[in-house]
Design an enzyme around this catalytic site. Sequence first.
Site, mmCIF file in Angstrom:
data_model
loop_
_atom_site.group_PDB
_atom_site.id
_atom_site.type_symbol
_atom_site.label_atom_id
_atom_site.label_comp_id
_atom_site.label_asym_id
_atom_site.label_seq_id
_atom_site.Cartn_x
_atom_site.Cartn_y
_atom_site.Cartn_z
ATOM 1 N N CYS A 69 -67.352 -6.083 -5.487
ATOM 2 C CA CYS A 69 -68.434 -5.523 -4.668
ATOM 3 C C CYS A 69 -69.720 -6.338 -4.831
ATOM 4 C CB CYS A 69 -68.639 -4.064 -5.072
ATOM 5 S SG CYS A 69 -70.114 -3.297 -4.393
ATOM 6 N N CYS A 72 -72.788 -4.281 -5.781
ATOM 7 C CA CYS A 72 -72.659 -3.851 -7.186
ATOM 8 C C CYS A 72 -73.106 -4.969 -8.117
ATOM 9 C CB CYS A 72 -71.220 -3.475 -7.510
ATOM 10 S SG CYS A 72 -70.539 -2.102 -6.563
#
Length: 143
Positions: A69, A72
């Site tokens: 991600c 993230c």
Amino acid sequence: MTEALHIVCPHCLRSNRVPPQRIGDRPNCGACKQPLASGDVAELNDTSLTSFTGTSDLPVLVDFWASWCGPCQAMAPEFQTAARTWAGKVAFAKVNTEQAQQSSARLGIRSIPTLILFRNGREVARQSGAMSAAQLGAWLQQQ
């Protein structure tokens, strides 16, 4: 006499009893001797998530993330900065959703990054999407 707070060590995940007036003194864990309130982020899994969030007298902010991600990865240093800023007031932890699939499903994690704030083992607030350290701080102050 003020009752001691239970603070879970972000390194060995053991619960420690600390007098509230000593949190600012940067106490060490009785088991592993690492700092308890230094702003370190605990890495949790399916086994440790419930015990970490349910044992701590401090609120616990958990970042649910995944290695693939992009948002993230971009938020990770901001999360660490916020953890240092809020040391002794909020415990910070991360859960890799690829490795902790049971917890992610049980908590209904549908997008990442997702932040969940726990108090006494119960979810009290949730926020999805990447945030800066300043945004994290503002969000925590609202809770």
